[in-house]
Design an enzyme around this catalytic site. Sequence first.
Site, PDB file in Angstrom:
ATOM      1  N   ARG A   8       0.745  -1.297   0.015  1.00  0.00           N
ATOM      2  CA  ARG A   8      -0.020   0.111   0.026  1.00  0.00           C
ATOM      3  C   ARG A   8       0.763   1.304   0.206  1.00  0.00           C
ATOM      4  NH1 ARG A   8      -4.129   1.966   4.877  1.00  0.00           N
ATOM      5  NH2 ARG A   8      -4.970   3.949   3.536  1.00  0.00           N
ATOM      6  N   HIS A   9       0.680   2.286  -0.982  1.00  0.00           N
ATOM      7  CA  HIS A   9       1.213   3.242  -0.850  1.00  0.00           C
ATOM      8  C   HIS A   9       1.622   4.020   0.421  1.00  0.00           C
ATOM      9  CE1 HIS A   9      -2.098   5.946   0.075  1.00  0.00           C
ATOM     10  NE2 HIS A   9      -2.834   5.053  -0.812  1.00  0.00           N
ATOM     11  N   THR A  21     -10.394   9.953   0.294  1.00  0.00           N
ATOM     12  CA  THR A  21      -9.558  10.314  -1.046  1.00  0.00           C
ATOM     13  C   THR A  21      -9.923   9.491  -2.320  1.00  0.00           C
ATOM     14  OG1 THR A  21      -7.474  10.399   0.581  1.00  0.00           O
ATOM     15  CG2 THR A  21      -7.358  10.603  -1.848  1.00  0.00           C
ATOM     16  N   ARG A  60      -0.110   9.146  -6.031  1.00  0.00           N
ATOM     17  CA  ARG A  60       0.480   8.462  -4.568  1.00  0.00           C
ATOM     18  C   ARG A  60       1.212   7.088  -4.558  1.00  0.00           C
ATOM     19  NH1 ARG A  60      -5.298   8.994  -4.353  1.00  0.00           N
ATOM     20  NH2 ARG A  60      -6.360   7.160  -3.165  1.00  0.00           N
ATOM     21  N   GLU A  87      -7.683   3.312  -6.036  1.00  0.00           N
ATOM     22  CA  GLU A  87      -8.489   3.100  -4.841  1.00  0.00           C
ATOM     23  C   GLU A  87      -9.994   2.941  -5.017  1.00  0.00           C
ATOM     24  OE1 GLU A  87      -9.071   2.184  -1.947  1.00  0.00           O
ATOM     25  OE2 GLU A  87      -7.872   3.227  -0.653  1.00  0.00           O
ATOM     26  N   ARG A  88     -10.760   2.529  -3.852  1.00  0.00           N
ATOM     27  CA  ARG A  88     -12.252   2.501  -4.451  1.00  0.00           C
ATOM     28  C   ARG A  88     -12.562   3.797  -4.365  1.00  0.00           C
ATOM     29  NH1 ARG A  88     -15.734   1.674   1.243  1.00  0.00           N
ATOM     30  NH2 ARG A  88     -17.687   2.113   0.314  1.00  0.00           N
ATOM     31  N   HIS A  89     -13.516   4.134  -5.159  1.00  0.00           N
ATOM     32  CA  HIS A  89     -14.027   5.478  -5.532  1.00  0.00           C
ATOM     33  C   HIS A  89     -15.135   5.748  -4.299  1.00  0.00           C
ATOM     34  CE1 HIS A  89     -15.696   8.982  -7.327  1.00  0.00           C
ATOM     35  NE2 HIS A  89     -14.895   9.145  -8.220  1.00  0.00           N
ATOM     36  N   ARG A 114     -18.250   3.308   5.280  1.00  0.00           N
ATOM     37  CA  ARG A 114     -17.099   2.748   5.076  1.00  0.00           C
ATOM     38  C   ARG A 114     -16.611   1.257   5.244  1.00  0.00           C
ATOM     39  NH1 ARG A 114     -13.218   6.023   9.157  1.00  0.00           N
ATOM     40  NH2 ARG A 114     -11.630   5.125   7.692  1.00  0.00           N
ATOM     41  N   ARG A 115     -17.620   0.778   6.009  1.00  0.00           N
ATOM     42  CA  ARG A 115     -17.267  -0.684   6.288  1.00  0.00           C
ATOM     43  C   ARG A 115     -18.233  -1.619   5.934  1.00  0.00           C
ATOM     44  NH1 ARG A 115     -12.300  -0.111   6.714  1.00  0.00           N
ATOM     45  NH2 ARG A 115     -11.456   1.222   8.305  1.00  0.00           N
ATOM     46  N   HIS A 182      -3.525   0.242  -3.285  1.00  0.00           N
ATOM     47  CA  HIS A 182      -4.176   1.119  -2.236  1.00  0.00           C
ATOM     48  C   HIS A 182      -5.037   0.105  -1.502  1.00  0.00           C
ATOM     49  CE1 HIS A 182      -3.631   4.783  -4.777  1.00  0.00           C
ATOM     50  NE2 HIS A 182      -3.832   3.985  -5.800  1.00  0.00           N
TER      51      HIS A 182
END
Length: 231
Positions: A8-9, A21, A60, A87-89, A114-115, A182
């Site tokens: 992961r970055h 982000t 990133r 990454e996920r949008h 988020r989860r 990501h």
Amino acid sequence: MTAVVLLRHGESIWNQENRFTGWTDVDLSPQGVIEACQAGKILKSRGFTFDMAFTSVLMRATRTLEIVLDEMNLKGIEIFKSWRLNERHYGALQGLNKEQTAKQYGEKQVAVWRRSYSVPPPALSREDKRFPGHDPLYKGVDPKDLPLTESLKDTVARFLPYWRQTIEPFLFKQRRVIIVAHGNTLRALVKYLDGVPEEDIVKLEIPTGVPLVYELDEKIKPVKSYYLQHG
């Protein structure tokens, strides 16, 4: 036996600012640069080398990869960049501070966005300046493939075909591969490799800048996995 390294970055500016982000193209924070340097150093010290690298199109991740390869003195290896590793949008949440968003929508609702595995955040409109179709980075991508928002389930569906069709064939040929991506795209891959249930994968945290090694058998199934910790 072959291995693939997932990374992961390093911490981004918006990680540091606690903002959603997603596909917003922000740079590494100073701490993120340090994390990328440390990742390169530890990979080199443990004897890793790579024939090729895969990363997203977001700065990133690409900067993290550049720093890692520089620390390892790996010049001229093949680098493949794809939006499918993005990454996920996060849809209309992109750019918002996570604490402020929780105050606005309620902590319970934000926790669901988020989860949960399959519930996406509120979607952008195609007119929104944050829609990827307005970004030259995606000029070669069919606009219908560009997301307005994504759940983790959507991210899995976007990324896994790229893994199967593009990355796996190189692993079958014993090519040494690093993937710099990501939190959610790597979570999608870990879910697939380890068969993690939907209710458990959403709880999995993948730290920034710490290499995760998967040793794989001849069928590209995991034999074992482990983080390369510093110190």
